[in-house]
Write a protein that holds these residues in place. Structure first.
Motif, PDB file in Angstrom:
ATOM      1  N   LEU A   1       6.402   5.663   7.428  1.00 45.70           N
ATOM      2  CA  LEU A   1       7.293   4.805   6.644  1.00 45.70           C
ATOM      3  C   LEU A   1       8.687   5.419   6.580  1.00 45.70           C
ATOM      4  O   LEU A   1       8.842   6.586   6.248  1.00 45.70           O
ATOM      5  N   THR A   2       9.704   4.629   6.908  1.00 44.93           N
ATOM      6  CA  THR A   2      11.081   5.111   6.807  1.00 44.93           C
ATOM      7  C   THR A   2      11.647   4.867   5.416  1.00 44.93           C
ATOM      8  O   THR A   2      12.540   5.586   4.984  1.00 44.93           O
ATOM      9  N   GLN A   3      11.158   3.854   4.737  1.00 47.85           N
ATOM     10  CA  GLN A   3      11.542   3.533   3.367  1.00 47.85           C
ATOM     11  C   GLN A   3      10.269   3.382   2.535  1.00 47.85           C
ATOM     12  O   GLN A   3       9.254   2.932   3.050  1.00 47.85           O
ATOM     13  N   PRO A   4      10.319   3.714   1.249  1.00 54.01           N
ATOM     14  CA  PRO A   4       9.127   3.518   0.416  1.00 54.01           C
ATOM     15  C   PRO A   4       8.762   2.032   0.310  1.00 54.01           C
ATOM     16  O   PRO A   4       9.633   1.165   0.253  1.00 54.01           O
ATOM     17  N   ALA A   5       7.470   1.769   0.287  1.00 53.45           N
ATOM     18  CA  ALA A   5       6.977   0.393   0.159  1.00 53.45           C
ATOM     19  C   ALA A   5       6.887   0.033  -1.317  1.00 53.45           C
ATOM     20  O   ALA A   5       6.430   0.832  -2.134  1.00 53.45           O
ATOM     21  N   THR A   6       7.335  -1.168  -1.655  1.00 51.89           N
ATOM     22  CA  THR A   6       7.310  -1.628  -3.050  1.00 51.89           C
ATOM     23  C   THR A   6       6.218  -2.661  -3.299  1.00 51.89           C
ATOM     24  O   THR A   6       5.814  -2.865  -4.432  1.00 51.89           O
ATOM     25  N   ALA A   7       5.746  -3.321  -2.254  1.00 52.67           N
ATOM     26  CA  ALA A   7       4.690  -4.326  -2.394  1.00 52.67           C
ATOM     27  C   ALA A   7       3.924  -4.419  -1.087  1.00 52.67           C
ATOM     28  O   ALA A   7       4.419  -4.040  -0.023  1.00 52.67           O
ATOM     29  N   ILE A   8       2.711  -4.919  -1.192  1.00 49.36           N
ATOM     30  CA  ILE A   8       1.865  -5.093  -0.014  1.00 49.36           C
ATOM     31  C   ILE A   8       1.239  -6.483  -0.088  1.00 49.36           C
ATOM     32  O   ILE A   8       0.848  -6.944  -1.163  1.00 49.36           O
ATOM     33  N   ARG A   9       1.167  -7.137   1.064  1.00 52.52           N
ATOM     34  CA  ARG A   9       0.606  -8.481   1.130  1.00 52.52           C
ATOM     35  C   ARG A   9      -0.479  -8.510   2.192  1.00 52.52           C
ATOM     36  O   ARG A   9      -0.303  -7.963   3.283  1.00 52.52           O
ATOM     37  N   LEU A  10      -1.587  -9.170   1.881  1.00 47.78           N
ATOM     38  CA  LEU A  10      -2.700  -9.327   2.817  1.00 47.78           C
ATOM     39  C   LEU A  10      -2.909 -10.816   3.060  1.00 47.78           C
ATOM     40  O   LEU A  10      -3.023 -11.597   2.116  1.00 47.78           O
ATOM     41  N   VAL A  11      -2.949 -11.188   4.341  1.00 48.48           N
ATOM     42  CA  VAL A  11      -3.222 -12.569   4.734  1.00 48.48           C
ATOM     43  C   VAL A  11      -4.367 -12.543   5.740  1.00 48.48           C
ATOM     44  O   VAL A  11      -4.311 -11.822   6.733  1.00 48.48           O
ATOM     45  N   CYS A  12      -5.396 -13.308   5.461  1.00 51.06           N
ATOM     46  CA  CYS A  12      -6.513 -13.460   6.397  1.00 51.06           C
ATOM     47  C   CYS A  12      -6.223 -14.710   7.213  1.00 51.06           C
ATOM     48  O   CYS A  12      -6.456 -15.828   6.756  1.00 51.06           O
ATOM     49  N   THR A  13      -5.691 -14.529   8.415  1.00 47.66           N
ATOM     50  CA  THR A  13      -5.238 -15.666   9.213  1.00 47.66           C
ATOM     51  C   THR A  13      -6.351 -16.337  10.000  1.00 47.66           C
ATOM     52  O   THR A  13      -6.211 -17.485  10.384  1.00 47.66           O
ATOM     53  N   GLN A  14      -7.434 -15.621  10.249  1.00 52.42           N
ATOM     54  CA  GLN A  14      -8.534 -16.223  11.000  1.00 52.42           C
ATOM     55  C   GLN A  14      -9.849 -15.832  10.347  1.00 52.42           C
ATOM     56  O   GLN A  14     -10.121 -14.648  10.139  1.00 52.42           O
TER      57      GLN A  14
END
Length: 172
Positions: free
Chosen positions: A87-100
């Motif tokens: 990671l180059t920048q800290p992550a502030t949120a995470i999203r999960l999508v089940c596309t299939q």
């Protein structure tokens, strides 16, 4: 319920290391597996999006060979992908999508709790290798009906388990 599962989790503190995202991913996986349990389906393709404060999003895709809704197995695959991510920048949120999604076949439960069929172990090994080495590094073999050994097979994606041995590939 919605056809496609999508959930976003804002992190309590910015995550500077990719391994710190596993706790949030565990929570998202538990939510997704609960969502998939009602229609008896499993995840086939997952997409993670990491949001940063001053940078574009980071996207990760997990392609599974066989549909699964086992959170521990999915977490192990994500752990392999995050091990290579810097990671180059800290992550502030995470999203999960089940596309299939794919319907899970009914299966008999084993008599002993830790005994799994060999085919499931092979599939999990393929998925772990794809997560570690990348999707392009792993391929399967498809048999073709040809008397010449060098023309009797083709490389294909590991998910393509249907061998077309009856007829040669188009254009041959």
């Amino acid at each position: 319920p919605p056809r496609i599962f999508s959930s976003t989790l804002t992190l309590p503190a910015p995550a500077e290391h990719a391994a710190a995202l596993l706790f949030a991913a565990r929570r998202l996986y538990a939510e997704m597996c609960g969502h998939l349990a009602a229609p008896c389906q499993g995840a086939q393709r997952l997409e993670f999006t990491l949001y940063h404060e001053r940078r574009r999003r980071t996207r990760l895709a997990l392609n599974l060979v066989a549909a699964s809704r086992d959170p521990e197995h999915l977490l192990a695959l994500l752990r392999e992908r995050l091990a290579a991510l810097q990671l180059t920048q800290p992550a502030t949120a995470i999203r999960l999508v089940c596309t299939q999604q794919q319907a899970l076949a009914a299966e008999n439960q084993p008599l002993l709790p830790n005994s799994r069929p060999r085919t499931e172990a092979g599939i999990r090994l393929l998925e772990k290798l794809q997560a570690r080495l990348g999707t392009a590094a792993i391929c399967g073999l498809r048999l073709l009906a040809d008397h010449r050994p060098e023309q009797a097979w083709r490389a294909c994606a590991p998910e393509e388990r249907t061998a077309s041995a009856a007829s040669p590939a188009p254009g041959e």
